[in-house]
Design an enzyme around this catalytic site. Structure first.
Site, PDB file in Angstrom:
ATOM      1  N   HIS A 267      33.388  43.330  37.768  1.00  0.00           N
ATOM      2  CA  HIS A 267      32.864  42.072  38.337  1.00  0.00           C
ATOM      3  C   HIS A 267      33.154  40.960  37.318  1.00  0.00           C
ATOM      4  O   HIS A 267      34.310  40.733  36.961  1.00  0.00           O
ATOM      5  CB  HIS A 267      31.370  42.289  38.617  1.00  0.00           C
ATOM      6  CG  HIS A 267      30.678  41.235  39.418  1.00  0.00           C
ATOM      7  ND1 HIS A 267      31.329  40.205  40.044  1.00  0.00           N
ATOM      8  CD2 HIS A 267      29.352  41.046  39.703  1.00  0.00           C
ATOM      9  CE1 HIS A 267      30.443  39.438  40.673  1.00  0.00           C
ATOM     10  NE2 HIS A 267      29.239  39.928  40.475  1.00  0.00           N
ATOM     11  N   HIS A 308      40.831  42.586  44.772  1.00  0.00           N
ATOM     12  CA  HIS A 308      39.523  42.080  45.182  1.00  0.00           C
ATOM     13  C   HIS A 308      39.062  42.856  46.405  1.00  0.00           C
ATOM     14  O   HIS A 308      39.870  43.202  47.254  1.00  0.00           O
ATOM     15  CB  HIS A 308      39.595  40.580  45.520  1.00  0.00           C
ATOM     16  CG  HIS A 308      38.242  39.936  45.510  1.00  0.00           C
ATOM     17  ND1 HIS A 308      37.419  39.945  46.604  1.00  0.00           N
ATOM     18  CD2 HIS A 308      37.568  39.308  44.520  1.00  0.00           C
ATOM     19  CE1 HIS A 308      36.291  39.337  46.281  1.00  0.00           C
ATOM     20  NE2 HIS A 308      36.352  38.945  45.030  1.00  0.00           N
ATOM     21  N   ASP A 365      39.582  35.668  38.050  1.00  0.00           N
ATOM     22  CA  ASP A 365      39.445  35.905  36.615  1.00  0.00           C
ATOM     23  C   ASP A 365      40.774  35.956  35.873  1.00  0.00           C
ATOM     24  O   ASP A 365      40.794  35.995  34.647  1.00  0.00           O
ATOM     25  CB  ASP A 365      38.708  37.237  36.376  1.00  0.00           C
ATOM     26  CG  ASP A 365      37.234  37.105  36.722  1.00  0.00           C
ATOM     27  OD1 ASP A 365      36.688  36.022  36.473  1.00  0.00           O
ATOM     28  OD2 ASP A 365      36.656  38.063  37.243  1.00  0.00           O
TER      29      ASP A 365
HETATM   30  N1  CMC Z   1      45.130  47.703  39.005  1.00  0.00           N
HETATM   31  C1  CMC Z   1      45.719  48.819  39.508  1.00  0.00           C
HETATM   32  N2  CMC Z   1      45.354  49.409  40.653  1.00  0.00           N
HETATM   33  C2  CMC Z   1      44.339  48.858  41.337  1.00  0.00           C
HETATM   34  C3  CMC Z   1      43.680  47.694  40.894  1.00  0.00           C
HETATM   35  C4  CMC Z   1      44.115  47.113  39.681  1.00  0.00           C
HETATM   36  N3  CMC Z   1      43.517  46.013  39.211  1.00  0.00           N
HETATM   37  N4  CMC Z   1      42.707  47.357  41.772  1.00  0.00           N
HETATM   38  C5  CMC Z   1      42.736  48.273  42.742  1.00  0.00           C
HETATM   39  N5  CMC Z   1      43.739  49.178  42.504  1.00  0.00           N
HETATM   40  C6  CMC Z   1      44.149  50.291  43.365  1.00  0.00           C
HETATM   41  C7  CMC Z   1      43.146  51.439  43.324  1.00  0.00           C
HETATM   42  O1  CMC Z   1      43.509  52.392  42.330  1.00  0.00           O
HETATM   43  C8  CMC Z   1      43.269  51.976  44.718  1.00  0.00           C
HETATM   44  O2  CMC Z   1      44.477  52.719  44.795  1.00  0.00           O
HETATM   45  P1  CMC Z   1      44.578  53.994  45.804  1.00  0.00           P
HETATM   46  O3  CMC Z   1      44.439  53.428  47.185  1.00  0.00           O
HETATM   47  O4  CMC Z   1      45.908  54.568  45.511  1.00  0.00           O
HETATM   48  O5  CMC Z   1      43.446  54.904  45.437  1.00  0.00           O
HETATM   49  C9  CMC Z   1      43.462  50.738  45.584  1.00  0.00           C
HETATM   50  O6  CMC Z   1      44.107  49.782  44.700  1.00  0.00           O
HETATM   51  C10 CMC Z   1      42.158  50.156  46.121  1.00  0.00           C
HETATM   52  O7  CMC Z   1      41.277  49.951  45.028  1.00  0.00           O
HETATM   53  P2  CMC Z   1      39.697  50.080  45.112  1.00  0.00           P
HETATM   54  O8  CMC Z   1      39.179  50.308  43.722  1.00  0.00           O
HETATM   55  O9  CMC Z   1      39.350  51.093  46.154  1.00  0.00           O
HETATM   56  O10 CMC Z   1      39.308  48.646  45.652  1.00  0.00           O
HETATM   57  P3  CMC Z   1      37.876  47.993  45.585  1.00  0.00           P
HETATM   58  O11 CMC Z   1      37.812  47.010  46.676  1.00  0.00           O
HETATM   59  O12 CMC Z   1      36.815  49.055  45.541  1.00  0.00           O
HETATM   60  O13 CMC Z   1      37.856  47.278  44.149  1.00  0.00           O
HETATM   61  C11 CMC Z   1      38.129  45.681  42.425  1.00  0.00           C
HETATM   62  C12 CMC Z   1      38.052  45.924  43.944  1.00  0.00           C
HETATM   63  C13 CMC Z   1      38.100  44.186  42.168  1.00  0.00           C
HETATM   64  C14 CMC Z   1      36.879  46.299  41.752  1.00  0.00           C
HETATM   65  C15 CMC Z   1      39.407  46.329  41.875  1.00  0.00           C
HETATM   66  O14 CMC Z   1      40.536  45.724  42.473  1.00  0.00           O
HETATM   67  C16 CMC Z   1      39.500  46.240  40.352  1.00  0.00           C
HETATM   68  O15 CMC Z   1      38.983  47.118  39.663  1.00  0.00           O
HETATM   69  N6  CMC Z   1      40.159  45.166  39.802  1.00  0.00           N
HETATM   70  C17 CMC Z   1      40.233  44.968  38.379  1.00  0.00           C
HETATM   71  C18 CMC Z   1      38.937  44.333  37.883  1.00  0.00           C
HETATM   72  C19 CMC Z   1      38.815  42.876  38.287  1.00  0.00           C
HETATM   73  O16 CMC Z   1      39.748  42.088  38.146  1.00  0.00           O
HETATM   74  N7  CMC Z   1      37.611  42.503  38.768  1.00  0.00           N
HETATM   75  C20 CMC Z   1      37.300  41.116  39.132  1.00  0.00           C
HETATM   76  C21 CMC Z   1      37.069  40.948  40.600  1.00  0.00           C
HETATM   77  S1  CMC Z   1      37.050  39.245  41.132  1.00  0.00           S
HETATM   78  C22 CMC Z   1      35.748  38.485  40.326  1.00  0.00           C
HETATM   79  C23 CMC Z   1      34.406  39.125  40.507  1.00  0.00           C
HETATM   80  O17 CMC Z   1      34.082  39.716  41.549  1.00  0.00           O
HETATM   81  O18 CMC Z   1      33.619  39.012  39.598  1.00  0.00           O
END
Ligand code: CMC
Length: 430
Positions: A267, A308, A365
């Site tokens: 987050h 996201h 971010d």
């Molecule tokens: N780098 C590499 N792979 C990723 C990333 C990433 N940053 N984000 C998601 N994936 C992959 C993940 O491994 C999964 O792959 P597969 O379908 O093969 O298993 C797929 O994409 C879907 O990911 P998810 O974790 O199921 O998606 P989610 O909606 O649960 O998570 C997220 C969203 C923001 C937590 C995630 O994209 C992430 O961890 N991003 C990096 C951290 C980040 O930048 N967070 C800030 C978010 S925006 C500001 C805020 O909310 O505060």
């Protein structure tokens, strides 16, 4: 609530129910499953709230496919161009843009609640010098409940408003104090002749021995970042504030809980993590390796600032921030090699089928940390900056929650996967 319903029948037990469809003014409709368990004996299972609306809200709207973000109906692009953070805070809290006299009153109220009690200042001395500023801010905000007994009655609208003003007003003072303590500088008092963001920068960087020369570009850039971070509907920290709020806890405790949730790297902690990642990559020529590592599920590494839960096309805040990043660095005359690494990384990921197929784009971010760095704000403070801005959203949601009749305590259910009943075994027989 529309007249539409959706029928659901469990063929095995022949139990059925009719689920009313709930629609808002925009966005996907939902089934109201409140009576599902009573009618059918089933719960719904949705870890991570992938398909679950936890509340109705009129504060913020997001269309993740179209990259749309509206605060109270106003597009983020228009607010970023024409408004300022305090006006946006007023809008989030009150639902309408303020008239000139309404804004003047609000600004006056916020400005005259910026001080913290002297004994709260002493709290900081209790921390080790290298404490993370998020830990200090969380503790200091939670402790406000101990100082302001006149704004703890959550059933009194006037007290709720006062608490909201206090939180917006005092967050920058507390944040700057946490930073000053960590570097061994004396804490500065807020200067009420300055505007919100200039006042914060002043509390951060002014030394007693000489006047602070500050570029107006810095306060303007900060104000814009605060607008973009001010709210984001039911994100993890806002949902936390609402869940804690649903128990009737005081507003300072609710916002302290929101700060705790924001701290996580998935987050708000991502902006700090992005800068650390860019520094580790170090040079644009290492970007390819970083992208490969992020695709390898065994590496435990993700591209921070990418992806996201809701935006699956682009994050409109990231578009504004990317533009602003070039402008601010140019105007401040900062040449940061990490910006080159960031741009190269963005381009490499946007061309890579792994990121394209999963609809992973830079989020808010990705570039914000580079701007904070150019303003002289240290990396450990990045998530604190996010918390200052998001306080406007947290209190807007908390106020809305308490204006909702018949609100219930948030109490999720579970699918139990533990042991079935068994008899206690004496220690010598295990
Ligand atoms: N780098 C590499 N792979 C990723 C990333 C990433 N940053 N984000 C998601 N994936 C992959 C993940 O491994 C999964 O792959 P597969 O379908 O093969 O298993 C797929 O994409 C879907 O990911 P998810 O974790 O199921 O998606 P989610 O909606 O649960 O998570 C997220 C969203 C923001 C937590 C995630 O994209 C992430 O961890 N991003 C990096 C951290 C980040 O930048 N967070 C800030 C978010 S925006 C500001 C805020 O909310 O505060």
């Amino acid at each position: 609530m529309s007249d539409k319903t959706v029928a659901l029948t469990d063929a095995a037990s022949n139990r059925s129910t009719s689920l009313p469809v709930v629609s808002g003014t925009m966005g996907d409709p939902a089934f109201d499953i409140g009576k599902l368990n009573k009618d059918t004996g089933y719960f719904t299972y949705d870890p991570g709230f992938m398909s679950t609306a936890a509340t109705k809200s009129a504060v913020t709207f997001i269309d993740g496919d179209q990259g749309v973000l509206l605060y109270r109906g106003y597009p983020i692009e228009q607010l970023a161009k024409n408004s300022n953070f305090l006006e946006v805070a007023y809008l989030l809290i009150n639902g309408e843009l303020p008239k000139a006299d309404e804004f003047a009153k609000f600004e006056h109220e916020v400005t005259h609640h910026t001080m913290m009690r002297e004994s709260l200042k002493n709290f900081f001395q209790g921390f080790h010098y290298d404490a993370h500023p998020m830990a200090m801010c969380m503790a200091a905000v939670g402790s406000l409940a101990a100082f302001y007994h006149d704004s703890l009655d959550i059933n009194d609208p006037a007290q709720r408003k006062l608490a909201a003003i206090r939180l917006i007003a005092k967050m920058p003072t507390i944040a700057a104090a946490a930073y000053r303590y960590s570097i061994g500088w004396p804490i500065r008092y807020p200067r009420n002749n300055l505007e919100y963001c200039s006042r914060f920068l002043h509390m951060m960087f002014e030394v007693p021995s000489e006047p602070l020369q500050m570029s107006p570009v810095a306060a303007k850039a900060l104000d814009l970042l605060f607008i973009l971070h001010a709210d984001h509907e039911q994100n993890a920290s806002t949902s936390t504030v609402r869940l804690v709020g649903s128990t009737g806890a005081n507003p300072y405790a609710c916002v302290a809980a929101g700060i705790a949730a924001l701290w996580g790297p998935a987050h708000g902690g991502a902006n700090e993590a992005v800068l650390k990642m860019l520094a580790e990559i170090g040079d644009a020529k290492n970007v390819g390796k970083a992208v490969e590592r992020a695709k390898d599920k065994n590496s435990g590494f993700r591209l921070m600032g990418f992806g996201h839960r809701v935006y699956k096309n682009f994050d409109p805040r990231a578009t504004i921030i990317r533009e602003m990043c070039h402008k601010v660095l140019g105007e401040l005359g900062v040449n940061d090699p990490l910006l080159d690494v960031a741009m190269e990384l963005e381009q490499a990921a946007l061309k890579d089928s792994y990121f394209v197929e999963r609809k992973l784009y830079p989020n808010v971010d990705f570039y914000s940390g580079i701007i904070y760095k150019a303003l002289g704000i240290p990396t450990e403070m990045f998530t604190v900056m996010f918390a200052i801005a998001r306080t406007a959203g947290w209190v807007a949601h908390w106020l809305e929650q308490h204006e909702t009749p018949d609100a219930k305590i948030g109490r999720p259910r579970q699918i139990y996967t533990g042991a079935t009943p068994r008899d206690y075994v004496a220690a010598d027989q295990r």
